[in-house]
Scaffold this motif. Structure first.
Motif, PDB file in Angstrom:
ATOM      1  N   ALA A 145       0.829  -1.210   0.000  1.00 33.78           N
ATOM      2  CA  ALA A 145       0.000   0.000   0.000  1.00 33.78           C
ATOM      3  C   ALA A 145       0.858   1.254   0.000  1.00 33.78           C
ATOM      4  N   ALA A 146       1.987   1.207   0.718  1.00 33.99           N
ATOM      5  CA  ALA A 146       2.869   2.378   0.769  1.00 33.99           C
ATOM      6  C   ALA A 146       3.562   2.612  -0.565  1.00 33.99           C
ATOM      7  N   SER A 147       4.065   1.547  -1.183  1.00 34.70           N
ATOM      8  CA  SER A 147       4.856   1.705  -2.413  1.00 34.70           C
ATOM      9  C   SER A 147       3.982   1.800  -3.653  1.00 34.70           C
ATOM     10  N   TRP A 148       2.838   1.131  -3.666  1.00 35.88           N
ATOM     11  CA  TRP A 148       1.970   1.104  -4.848  1.00 35.88           C
ATOM     12  C   TRP A 148       0.896   2.176  -4.769  1.00 35.88           C
ATOM     13  N   GLY A 149       0.515   2.562  -3.536  1.00 37.30           N
ATOM     14  CA  GLY A 149      -0.521   3.573  -3.371  1.00 37.30           C
ATOM     15  C   GLY A 149       0.010   4.952  -3.053  1.00 37.30           C
ATOM     16  N   SER A 150       0.739   5.076  -1.930  1.00 32.26           N
ATOM     17  CA  SER A 150       1.192   6.394  -1.476  1.00 32.26           C
ATOM     18  C   SER A 150       2.384   6.936  -2.264  1.00 32.26           C
ATOM     19  N   ALA A 176      -3.981  12.981   0.217  1.00 30.77           N
ATOM     20  CA  ALA A 176      -4.169  12.206  -1.010  1.00 30.77           C
ATOM     21  C   ALA A 176      -3.376  10.906  -0.946  1.00 30.77           C
ATOM     22  N   ALA A 177      -2.132  10.986  -0.446  1.00 28.87           N
ATOM     23  CA  ALA A 177      -1.305   9.788  -0.312  1.00 28.87           C
ATOM     24  C   ALA A 177      -1.924   8.807   0.677  1.00 28.87           C
ATOM     25  N   ILE A 183      -7.045   2.889  -0.042  1.00 26.89           N
ATOM     26  CA  ILE A 183      -7.731   2.236  -1.155  1.00 26.89           C
ATOM     27  C   ILE A 183      -6.904   1.058  -1.672  1.00 26.89           C
ATOM     28  N   THR A 184      -5.584   1.218  -1.694  1.00 23.27           N
ATOM     29  CA  THR A 184      -4.718   0.118  -2.118  1.00 23.27           C
ATOM     30  C   THR A 184      -4.774  -1.027  -1.120  1.00 23.27           C
TER      31      THR A 184
END
Length: 250
Positions: A145-150, A176-177, A183-184
């Motif tokens: 979630a951190a690398s693919w989303g934020s 936003a991040a 969501i991720t």
């Protein structure tokens, strides 16, 4: 050897195996588009969108995540069951990651040296997550979630902002991040059980009894349908959101 899994395909977007179709499947098109939507959202919350910088960032993330990360993922365990050779997947990953890093280095030279940490972090995350380096410490739901989303949100925002002087602008980027992180994470919670159904399940047995006496058979298709449906809706929705926000700002 026939496929005895009840759902057959390893993912709702997987094409029939062979040739160019395997390449398309490995790119995970809905998820690659979703990742690029996160890049667009990051640019949209910047005070100004610089078109060339946005296109370059989209290209870098397409190469790093859409191609390199997904090729490494297929190389490790063949979760999609493609017929692509180890050599082909290795070349896809190596050339694409090198291309993404080259775009990043060009940005460091022509835009700002402050982009260097993002370039280094991006390359590290692709390798650490997909190769399960450091004992798999970075191969977790949180790091996905951190690398693919934020990360794409913050990277794209910084590429277009290059300043921490306005607290409200910084806050909007962090929110936003954080939103894309959540969501991720939801995507991960949905995709994990449906991957198990599609890739590791041979049969499903059971029934659901309603209060009115109705008995509904429990099948793999019945379990997978709402999960796949939610993933499709989320992917389409995020792409539409990212595109809409950018169009609003340009």
């Amino acid at each position: 050897m026939p496929d005895d899994r009840p759902l057959g395909g390893p993912a709702f977007y997987a094409l029939r195996g062979g040739g160019w179709r395997d390449v398309v499947t490995v790119l995970h098109p809905p998820y690659t588009a979703w990742n690029l939507a996160n890049v667009a959202i990051g640019a949209a919350v910047a005070p100004e969108i610089h078109a060339v910088r946005l296109w370059a960032t989209l290209a870098a993330f397409f190469l790093a995540v859409g191609v390199a990360a997904h090729a490494l993922d297929e190389l490790a365990g063949r979760p999609l069951g493609t017929a692509l050779s180890d050599r082909a997947l290795t070349l896809m990953a190596g050339i694409s990651l090198a291309g993404a890093l080259a775009i990043g280095i060009a940005g460091v030279v022509t835009v700002s040296v402050t982009l260097a940490p993002f370039v280094l972090a991006g390359g590290f995350l692709v390798l650490a997550y997909n190769l399960e380096l450091f004992g798999g410490a970075f191969h977790s739901d949180f790091w996905l979630a951190a690398s693919w989303g934020s990360f794409p949100v913050l990277t794209s925002w910084w590429v277009n902002t290059l300043s921490l002087s306005e607290p409200d602008v910084v806050a909007s980027a962090l929110l936003a991040a954080g939103g894309c992180f959540g969501i991720t994470l939801a995507q991960r919670r949905l995709s994990t059980p449906v991957r198990q159904l599609r890739r590791r399940t041979v049969s499903v047995e059971g029934e659901q009894r309603l209060t009115d006496g109705t008995v509904i058979p429990i099948t793999a298709e019945r379990l997978a349908a709402p999960l796949d449906g939610a993933l499709i809706a989320l992917a389409l929705g995020m792409v539409a959101l990212g595109a809409g926000l950018v169009l609003l700002r340009i």
